[in-house]
Design a protein around this motif. Structure first.
Motif, short mmCIF file in Angstrom:
data_model
loop_
_atom_site.label_atom_id
_atom_site.label_comp_id
_atom_site.label_asym_id
_atom_site.label_seq_id
_atom_site.Cartn_x
_atom_site.Cartn_y
_atom_site.Cartn_z
N THR A 158 0.81 -1.22 0.00
CA THR A 158 0.00 0.00 0.00
C THR A 158 0.84 1.27 0.00
OG1 THR A 158 -0.10 0.11 2.43
CG2 THR A 158 -1.79 -1.19 1.31
N GLY A 159 2.14 1.15 0.25
CA GLY A 159 2.96 2.34 0.41
C GLY A 159 2.74 2.96 1.77
N PHE A 160 3.50 4.01 2.08
CA PHE A 160 3.37 4.69 3.35
C PHE A 160 2.33 5.80 3.28
CE2 PHE A 160 7.87 3.20 3.71
CZ PHE A 160 7.66 2.34 4.79
N PRO A 161 1.71 6.12 4.42
CA PRO A 161 0.70 7.19 4.43
C PRO A 161 1.34 8.55 4.14
CG PRO A 161 1.22 6.49 6.67
CD PRO A 161 1.89 5.50 5.77
N PRO A 185 10.20 -2.23 -5.32
CA PRO A 185 9.24 -1.16 -5.01
C PRO A 185 9.19 -0.84 -3.51
CG PRO A 185 8.25 -2.75 -6.51
CD PRO A 185 9.55 -3.34 -6.05
N ALA A 186 9.35 -1.85 -2.67
CA ALA A 186 9.33 -1.62 -1.22
C ALA A 186 10.52 -0.77 -0.79
CB ALA A 186 9.33 -2.95 -0.47
N ILE A 187 11.69 -1.06 -1.36
CA ILE A 187 12.88 -0.27 -1.05
C ILE A 187 12.70 1.17 -1.52
CG2 ILE A 187 15.33 0.04 -1.60
CD1 ILE A 187 15.44 -3.06 -1.90
N MET A 188 12.16 1.34 -2.71
CA MET A 188 11.94 2.69 -3.24
C MET A 188 10.98 3.46 -2.35
SD MET A 188 12.99 4.52 -5.80
CE MET A 188 13.07 6.00 -4.82
N GLU A 189 9.97 2.78 -1.84
CA GLU A 189 9.01 3.42 -0.94
C GLU A 189 9.71 3.90 0.33
OE1 GLU A 189 5.22 4.82 -0.01
OE2 GLU A 189 5.96 3.94 -1.88
#
Length: 338
Positions: free
Chosen positions: A154-157, A223-227
């Motif tokens: 979901t990515g970070f808020p 994608p998680a690292i980029m987030e």
């Protein structure tokens, strides 16, 4: 024994050479199935697995909600001394905080640091709050802010750092930040907003990924690292520690537990990936990293620098069984240019 003395006693990183272990494992026929290639999983099946992974971790943390399963990670301040020497009211984002085994030593080791901590399990976050608040840490209610987030999916808020501030941070033109001490305002969800602009907290000074990325499906790791890097301030550090290739726990997995190359699933449905240094380099290079030792003119256009990356090789003794165990972890430190 005091907490400081225990941390000193428990901290080792070079009990044996990883290359020697690699040769032993790869020359042992018993372990050959760990080295075999693995067919790619179809994309549709990956999406199903992603949902199952989250539920499996929620069940895992529910079973271990007492907190006794997790030992406090006192070695973190030895691994990452920047968490102690940083400026006052620096902000840390602990990703995948679980029951707080990484949060507690950070808060205890630096009385001026502020920790935001997320996890994919609401029940785990509630338990983490109970454990952290009962730990007699200085001003913990003002310095520990847990929130629900399954960041890999979901990515970070946006209250961590909003789109306009991400753009500003990437351009190095301005920094939307305000220390909580100076009047951070909580929104309806309890998130602290910047008094300066009221949109977000302006990013964080540190992101800690401690035994979290290995639980993310391989296809989702980049994608998680980029987030994670999207919420770092300029000059901020991403602190990484996770399972290393040929760690004892990897070698214990039976062949039918393999769900990918160097990726395994436990009987409870949780998964774990085991990293070699090249894999970590490739994952982080894919989101804009380069070795910091390279000529400066070669990385001016890149987004992040790789400062440290190495194996931590530790021998531990199982006193009950009288067996020596060879543990392997990967330690990494990455920086966003100031």
């Amino acid at each position: 024994m005091s907490a400081e003395a225990e941390a000193e006693a428990e901290y080792f990183s070079k009990d044996f050479e990883w290359e020697t272990l690699r040769q032993e494992i790869e020359n042992n026929p018993f372990y050959q199935y760990h080295l075999l290639p693995f067919a790619d999983t179809p994309s549709q099946q990956l999406e199903i697995q992603a949902s199952e992974d989250s539920e499996a971790w929620k069940r895992f943390h529910h079973r271990h909600s007492s907190g006794k399963f997790f030992k406090e990670r006192r070695y973190l301040l030895k691994e990452f001394p920047e968490l102690v020497s940083c400026r006052e009211f620096s902000k840390v984002l602990e990703v995948g905080c679980g029951n707080g085994s990484s949060v507690i030593p950070i808060l205890r080791g630096n009385k001026d640091i502020i920790v935001y901590a997320c996890d994919c399990s609401s029940e785990t976050l509630e338990r983490a709050k109970e454990i952290v608040h009962s730990s007699s840490i200085f001003a913990v209610q003002n310095r520990f802010h847990p929130f629900f987030c399954d960041f890999a999916f979901t990515g970070f808020p946006k209250w961590l750092v909003c789109d306009s501030c991400i753009e500003s941070l990437s351009l190095k033109q301005q920094e939307c930040s305000s220390d909580v001490k100076e009047g951070g305002v909580a929104d309806k969800s309890g998130s602290y907003l910047s008094r300066e602009c009221g949109c977000c907290i302006g990013g964080v000074d540190f992101v800690s990924l401690i035994f979290t990325l290995s639980a993310v499906p391989l296809k989702k790791m980049s994608p998680a690292i980029m987030e994670c890097f999207s919420v770092l301030k300029p000059g901020g550090l991403l602190l990484f520690r996770d399972y290393g290739l040929y760690d004892m726990t990897m070698l214990r997995f039976e062949q039918e537990k393999r769900v990918g190359f160097r990726e395994y699933m436990r009987s409870d449905g949780t998964r774990s990936y085991f990293f070699c240094l090249d894999t970590v380099r490739d994952l982080f290079a894919g989101v804009g990293f380069i070795e910091a030792c390279m000529v400066a003119t070669k990385y001016l256009k890149l987004k992040f620098y790789l400062l440290e990356l190495e194996y931590c090789c530790v021998k531990s003794l199982n006193r009950r069984k009288g067996k020596s165990m060879q543990r392997v972890w990967v330690h990494g430190k990455f920086q966003k240019p100031a």
